[in-house]
Design a protein around this motif. Structure first.
Motif, PDB file in Angstrom:
ATOM      1  N   VAL A 183       0.797  -1.201   0.170  1.00 32.86           N
ATOM      2  CA  VAL A 183       0.048   0.096  -0.101  1.00 32.86           C
ATOM      3  C   VAL A 183       0.912   1.190   0.101  1.00 32.86           C
ATOM      4  O   VAL A 183       0.563   2.225  -0.682  1.00 32.86           O
ATOM      5  CB  VAL A 183      -0.904  -0.033   1.230  1.00 32.86           C
ATOM      6  N   TYR A 184       1.824   1.113   0.855  1.00 35.20           N
ATOM      7  CA  TYR A 184       2.734   2.371   0.860  1.00 35.20           C
ATOM      8  C   TYR A 184       3.519   2.629  -0.500  1.00 35.20           C
ATOM      9  O   TYR A 184       3.798   3.805  -0.861  1.00 35.20           O
ATOM     10  CB  TYR A 184       3.799   2.292   2.065  1.00 35.20           C
ATOM     11  N   SER A 185       3.950   1.633  -1.170  1.00 34.21           N
ATOM     12  CA  SER A 185       4.705   1.618  -2.201  1.00 34.21           C
ATOM     13  C   SER A 185       3.918   2.493  -3.361  1.00 34.21           C
ATOM     14  O   SER A 185       4.537   2.986  -4.290  1.00 34.21           O
ATOM     15  CB  SER A 185       5.445   0.504  -2.855  1.00 34.21           C
ATOM     16  N   SER A 186       2.645   2.324  -3.276  1.00 33.27           N
ATOM     17  CA  SER A 186       1.612   2.876  -4.220  1.00 33.27           C
ATOM     18  C   SER A 186       1.544   4.687  -3.848  1.00 33.27           C
ATOM     19  O   SER A 186       0.808   5.334  -4.749  1.00 33.27           O
ATOM     20  CB  SER A 186       0.092   2.290  -4.180  1.00 33.27           C
ATOM     21  N   GLY A 187       1.874   4.797  -2.567  1.00 29.78           N
ATOM     22  CA  GLY A 187       1.685   6.324  -2.424  1.00 29.78           C
ATOM     23  C   GLY A 187       0.543   6.321  -1.606  1.00 29.78           C
ATOM     24  O   GLY A 187       0.400   7.441  -1.129  1.00 29.78           O
ATOM     25  N   GLU A 188      -0.213   5.478  -1.200  1.00 30.05           N
ATOM     26  CA  GLU A 188      -1.491   5.569  -0.195  1.00 30.05           C
ATOM     27  C   GLU A 188      -1.061   5.130   1.048  1.00 30.05           C
ATOM     28  O   GLU A 188      -0.111   4.643   1.488  1.00 30.05           O
ATOM     29  CB  GLU A 188      -2.220   4.470  -0.919  1.00 30.05           C
ATOM     30  N   GLY A 189      -1.555   6.355   1.898  1.00 36.57           N
ATOM     31  CA  GLY A 189      -1.550   5.935   3.543  1.00 36.57           C
ATOM     32  C   GLY A 189      -0.412   6.511   4.096  1.00 36.57           C
ATOM     33  O   GLY A 189      -0.097   6.837   5.247  1.00 36.57           O
ATOM     34  N   VAL A 190       0.510   7.338   3.283  1.00 36.08           N
ATOM     35  CA  VAL A 190       1.664   7.968   3.862  1.00 36.08           C
ATOM     36  C   VAL A 190       1.790   9.314   3.136  1.00 36.08           C
ATOM     37  O   VAL A 190       1.319   9.491   1.970  1.00 36.08           O
ATOM     38  CB  VAL A 190       2.834   7.278   3.671  1.00 36.08           C
ATOM     39  N   ALA A 191       2.252  10.231   3.937  1.00 37.55           N
ATOM     40  CA  ALA A 191       2.409  11.667   3.435  1.00 37.55           C
ATOM     41  C   ALA A 191       3.509  11.828   2.497  1.00 37.55           C
ATOM     42  O   ALA A 191       3.460  12.511   1.397  1.00 37.55           O
ATOM     43  CB  ALA A 191       2.333  12.672   4.527  1.00 37.55           C
ATOM     44  N   ASP A 192       4.559  11.011   2.752  1.00 36.08           N
ATOM     45  CA  ASP A 192       5.695  11.538   1.941  1.00 36.08           C
ATOM     46  C   ASP A 192       6.570   9.931   1.976  1.00 36.08           C
ATOM     47  O   ASP A 192       6.874   9.293   3.003  1.00 36.08           O
ATOM     48  CB  ASP A 192       6.654  12.375   2.571  1.00 36.08           C
TER      49      ASP A 192
END
Length: 269
Positions: free
Chosen positions: A214-223
């Protein structure tokens, strides 16, 4: 996010390679320029410039890995009169492919180092026990290279240094999920306080991989710029694929007894 602290999965041999990797990572980190005391007498700005120069030389840079060319100007480690880091032509020869290997032993801070070493200590011993010392060392390096080049392929124009053993350790986690999905792992779950629970490995590692995806797609994290989540995903999948042929001959972990999910398990009649 759960924090693993121990797995209930004994080994039959001492994991010398796992211990050696942990020792090497700690040793390199302690003496890496940029840590307090590593360059005696230098100011904070000087330490920052030393660190940038060091990473430019020894870290893996995606643009260099894919395009096989070095930048014309790199940090020299010196400070300009205005207080910035000086740039100049590289005074060294650098092999982009070899930089992946050196980058595996570099970390950006104590939390980065300790987090990686905790996962390697808990899950690496069983994978080393299954593969043997030499094959485990090769497995670790292959997963690290696969993760680095996979990340670089997706971010081929990036000039940000890629450091850490996270990609290789993600491969260890992927192999553990394939070989020991039913092994029990003691974890700390933050819920007002840290609750100790014993969960199956497929749940702990599956949840971890899901977060990375999920984070690798840019979702769920600001940066996502400071963490190479895609390298984690690629390394994890590589570890799964490499371990898959070993599934039939892998002895199962011990059956859980006593505490289960934080409670006393009921005996079966």
């Amino acid at each position: 996010m759960v924090i693993p602290v121990h797995d209930v999965n004994p080994v039959g041999r001492t994991p010398y390679v796992t211990y050696a990797l942990i020792a090497a990572n700690v040793f390199v980190f302690v003496f890496m320029p940029g840590l307090a005391g590593s360059v005696p007498g230098d100011s904070e700005s000087a330490l920052l410039c030393h660190t940038q120069a060091f990473l430019e030389r020894y870290a893996a840079v995606p643009q260099e890995l894919i395009h096989h060319r070095l930048p014309q100007l790199v940090p020299t480690g010196e400070i300009t009169p205005s207080g910035g880091c000086a740039l100049g032509p590289p005074g060294y020869e650098k092999s982009p492919a070899l930089s992946v290997l050196t980058a595996l032993f570099l970390h950006g801070g104590w939390l980065h180092l300790l987090g990686n070493m905790l996962f390697l200590l808990i899950f690496g011993n069983n994978i080393e026990d299954r593969l043997g010392h030499i094959r485990f060392a090769l497995f670790y390096v292959v997963c690290g290279y696969t993760a680095a080049y996979g990340y670089a392929y997706v971010n081929d124009d990036s000039t940000a240094p890629l450091i850490g053993g996270s990609g290789a350790i993600a491969g260890v986690l992927g192999a553990y999920l394939v070989l020991y999905p039913r092994a029990r792992v003691w974890v700390l779950v933050p819920f007002l306080v840290f609750l100790p629970l014993r969960l199956p490995a497929w749940l702990v590692l599956g949840f971890w991989f899901g977060l990375q995806a999920v984070y690798s797609s840019g979702e769920g994290v600001a940066d996502t710029g400071t963490v190479a989540y895609m390298a984690h995903v690629v390394g994890f999948v590589a570890g799964m694929l490499l371990a898959w042929p070993l599934r039939p001959g892998t002895p199962p972990p011990p059956k859980p007894r006593g505490l289960l999910f934080g409670r006393r398990a009921r005996p079966r009649w």
